[in-house]
Design an enzyme around this catalytic site. Structure first.
Site, PDB file in Angstrom:
ATOM      1  N   GLU A  41       0.908  -1.086   0.104  1.00 44.69           N
ATOM      2  CA  GLU A  41       0.108  -0.024   0.107  1.00 44.69           C
ATOM      3  C   GLU A  41       0.804   1.211  -0.087  1.00 44.69           C
ATOM      4  OE1 GLU A  41      -4.072  -0.455   2.026  1.00 44.69           O
ATOM      5  OE2 GLU A  41      -2.655  -1.308   3.432  1.00 44.69           O
ATOM      6  N   HIS A  84      -7.087 -10.783   4.820  1.00 47.47           N
ATOM      7  CA  HIS A  84      -7.080 -10.782   3.378  1.00 47.47           C
ATOM      8  C   HIS A  84      -6.039 -11.732   2.725  1.00 47.47           C
ATOM      9  CE1 HIS A  84      -9.448  -7.518   4.453  1.00 47.47           C
ATOM     10  NE2 HIS A  84      -8.550  -6.547   4.403  1.00 47.47           N
TER      11      HIS A  84
HETATM   12  C1  BG6 Z   1      -8.549  -3.086   5.359  1.00 45.17           C
HETATM   13  C2  BG6 Z   1      -7.421  -2.587   6.171  1.00 45.17           C
HETATM   14  O1  BG6 Z   1      -9.180  -4.034   5.685  1.00 45.17           O
HETATM   15  O2  BG6 Z   1      -7.938  -3.562   4.036  1.00 45.17           O
HETATM   16  C3  BG6 Z   1      -6.576  -1.358   5.697  1.00 45.17           C
HETATM   17  O3  BG6 Z   1      -7.990  -2.341   7.927  1.00 45.17           O
HETATM   18  C4  BG6 Z   1      -6.197  -1.536   4.436  1.00 45.17           C
HETATM   19  O4  BG6 Z   1      -5.453  -1.067   6.578  1.00 45.17           O
HETATM   20  C5  BG6 Z   1      -7.268  -2.134   3.523  1.00 45.17           C
HETATM   21  O5  BG6 Z   1      -5.599  -0.483   4.084  1.00 45.17           O
HETATM   22  C6  BG6 Z   1      -6.930  -2.597   2.151  1.00 45.17           C
HETATM   23  O6  BG6 Z   1      -8.068  -3.112   1.279  1.00 45.17           O
HETATM   24  P1  BG6 Z   1      -8.262  -2.363  -0.081  1.00 45.17           P
HETATM   25  O7  BG6 Z   1      -9.379  -2.963  -0.712  1.00 45.17           O
HETATM   26  O8  BG6 Z   1      -7.887  -0.784  -0.301  1.00 45.17           O
HETATM   27  O9  BG6 Z   1      -6.865  -2.916  -0.863  1.00 45.17           O
END
Ligand code: BG6
Length: 464
Positions: free
Chosen positions: A215, A239
Site C-alpha cells: 500500500e 485478506h
Molecule cells: C483493510 C485494512 O481491511 O484493508 C486497511 O484495515 C487496508 O488497513 C485495506 O488499507 C486494504 O483494502 P483495499 O481494498 O483498499 O486494498
C-alpha cells in the site's frame, strides 16, 4: 435481474468510517441498479449529535455518482437510533422500531444486522440482541461481523463461542471484503475450470508463490486502532491468508459455501510459519494515536510452507506494508524452469502466472517466445487479460457482499474454523523473534533491507 426485497438492515456503528465510506454507498448502488427495491435501514451508534441528514451527507461524497431519487428513497426508509451498545433499554427501543417498520412496510422479518464496530463489541452486542428478543437461533435474521474478528486465536475462539450460543453458523457472515473483489472471486473459477492448469498446480511444477498487498497510503488517521493491531493482524490474518487459501486449497467437491470453506479450512490448517520480517515506516511513531515508543509493525513479510502432498517444498512469500512505493495487490505464481534444450538463455526463463487484484484487475501469463531473427534466442512475453475491458462496470466488493448476505450465500464469507486457523498462523508469526523490534524503512521504499537478504538466503527473486 435478480433482486431482493423486504429486508431491514441494522447497521451497528453507522457513524463510523466503514458505514460512511462503504456500506451506505453500497446500499445506494444496490437500490440504483434495482437489485434491492424495498428495504428499511436502521442506523445505530452511540452519538447523540448525529442525524439522518448528517450521516447521509457524509456518505454522499463516497458515492461515485449520487442519484438524488435514490438518496431520497434511502432518507425515506432510514431511522437513526442512538444508544450505547451496552445499554439494554436501547435494544428494547430497537425491537419496537423493527416491529413498527415491518408492519408499516409489510415485511416478513428478514433482518440483517451488520456489526461495523470493534471486535470487543461483537459478543456483547450479539448477546444483547438475543436478550432483547430481537433475534433467535434459526430465525430469519442474519448477522455480519466486519473484520478484524478478534485480536488473536484466544479472542477469536471466545467470540465464536459467544455468538454460537445465540446464532446458528448458517446465520453468521464474517466479512472479509477481499472475498467480494471480482478478481478474488475469479481465483477458484480460473483454477478449476482450466484443465491445462490442473496438472501443473503442485510442487512438481511450481517453484514459489508470492502474494503482495503493498500500500502507498499510511495508516489514514487510524492510529489508535492500528497501533493495537499492526500489519499481521490488520491484513495478513484475513485478506492475505484468504488469498493463500484460495490459491492453495484442494479442489472443493463443489464451488459452494460449504465445500469451498471446507477446502480453505483444510489447507490453512497445514500452514507453517518459517520466517518473518517486520518493519515500521519512518515517522510512524509520531502519527496521532500511536505510542511514541511503538513496536507495532506497519510492514510484514512471511515465508510460509504448507505441509501437505501438493505443496511440500514450495515456499509461499507474503509481503505487505503501508507507505510503500506503490499500491500493488497481486499474486505471482512462478513455475520451475523448463528443461535446457536449444534455446538461449538456457535454461529458459521461468513462466509466471500473475493475478492482478488492485489497482490493475486481470491476469497475465508470461510465456517464452522466440525473438525475431535467425537465432534461438527466446524472451518472456505476457499474455494479458484485462478484466475492466471485458466487464467495465463491476460491482464494488461491499455491494456483492451485501447482496450475498441477502441471498443467504455464505461462500464469500469466512467460517469459524478458517478464522481460528488463520489466527493460529498469526500468533505463530508473532512468536517469531518476539524481542526484535521492527526495522525502520523509508516511506516510498519497497520495505526493510532484510528483503534483499531473504532473496539471497532463500534464492528467489521478489516479483513486485
Ligand atoms: C483493510 C485494512 O481491511 O484493508 C486497511 O484495515 C487496508 O488497513 C485495506 O488499507 C486494504 O483494502 P483495499 O481494498 O483498499 O486494498
Amino acid at each position: 435481474m435478480q433482486h431482493m426485497d423486504g429486508t431491514i438492515f441494522v447497521i451497528m456503528g453507522v457513524t463510523g468510517d466503514l458505514a460512511t465510506r462503504k456500506l451506505i454507498p453500497a446500499l445506494h448502488e444496490l437500490l440504483k441498479d434495482g437489485h434491492l427495491q424495498k428495504c428499511a435501514i436502521i442506523g445505530v451508534a452511540n452519538d447523540q449529535t448525529a442525524t439522518i441528514d448528517s450521516i447521509l451527507e457524509k456518505s454522499k461524497s463516497f458515492i461515485p455518482e449520487p442519484n438524488s431519487d435514490v438518496l431520497q428513497k434511502i432518507r425515506d426508509v432510514f431511522v437513526y437510533q442512538p444508544f450505547d451498545f451496552n445499554d439494554q433499554s436501547g435494544y428494547q427501543k430497537l425491537k419496537v422500531t423493527l416491529e413498527n417498520l415491518e408492519s408499516q412496510f409489510g415485511f416478513s422479518g428478514q433482518r440483517i444486522f451488520y456489526l461495523s464496530v470493534m471486535p470487543d463489541y461483537f459478543a456483547p452486542i450479539t448477546q444483547n440482541l438475543a436478550l432483547a428478543g430481537i433475534i433467535k437461533k434459526g430465525d430469519n435474521s442474519r448477522i455480519a461481523y466486519e473484520k478484524p474478528f478478534g485480536h488473536n486465536l484466544a479472542s477469536a475462539k471466545s467470540i465464536n463461542k459467544a455468538i454460537h450460543s445465540v446464532f446458528d453458523e448458517s446465520q453468521i457472515y464474517r466479512v472479509d471484503h477481499f472475498l467480494g473483489k471480482e478478481l478474488v472471486d475469479n481465483i477458484a473459477l480460473v483454477r478449476f475450470t482450466n484443465l491445462f492448469l490442473q496438472p501443473l498446480w503442485n510442487h512438481q511444477y511450481i517453484d514459489n508463490i508470492q502474494i503482495f498487498l503493498n500500500e502507498e497510503i499510511d495508516i489514514n488517521h487510524r492510529g489508535a486502532f492500528y497501533d493495537r493491531y499492526g500489519a499481521l493482524r490488520d491484513v495478513v490474518q484475513n485478506h492475505m491468508l484468504q488469498l493463500l487459501a484460495l490459491i492453495a486449497m484442494e479442489p472443493p467437491k463443489a464451488l459452494d459455501g460449504q465445500h469451498i470453506r471446507d477446502a480453505k479450512s483444510a489447507v490453512l490448517q497445514c500452514v507453517k510459519v518459517e520466517d518473518v520480517i517486520k518493519g515500521q515506516y519512518a515517522g510512524y511513531r509520531t502519527e496521532s494515536g500511536v505510542n511514541p515508543n511503538s513496536t507495532t509493525e506497519t510492514f510484514a513479510a512471511l515465508r510460509l510452507s504448507i505441509e501437505n502432498d501438493r505443496w511440500t517444498g514450495v515456499p509461499f512469500y507474503l509481503k505487505t506494508g503501508k507507505c510503500l512505493r506503490a499500491k500493488n495487490t497481486s499474486i505471482h505464481i512462478t513455475f520451475k524452469s523448463a528443461q535446457c534444450m536449444v534455446s538461449t538463455p538456457c535454461p529458459p526463463p521461468q513462466n509466471h502466472l500473475i493475478i492482478n487484484i488492485d489497482p490493475a484487475h486481470g491476469f497475465a501469463l508470461e510465456i517464452n517466445a522466440k525473438v525475431s531473427g535467425y537465432s534461438n534466442q527466446i524472451a518472456p512475453v505476457p499474455m494479458t487479460f484485462c478484466h475492466s475491458k471485458l466487464c467495465p462496470n463491476s460491482p464494488e466488493a461491499y455491494e456483492t457482499l451485501l447482496f450475498d448476505i441477502m441471498k443467504g450465500d455464505q461462500s464469500a464469507f469466512v467460517r469459524f474454523d478458517e478464522i481460528e486457523h488463520s489466527w493460529a498462523i498469526i500468533d505463530a508469526a508473532h512468536a517469531q523473534h518476539p524481542e526484535t523490534p521492527p526495522t525502520i524503512y523509508e516511506k516510498g521504499s519497497q520495505g526493510p533491507d532484510e528483503l534483499k537478504i531473504w532473496a539471497e538466503k532463500y534464492n528467489f527473486v521478489w516479483r513486485d
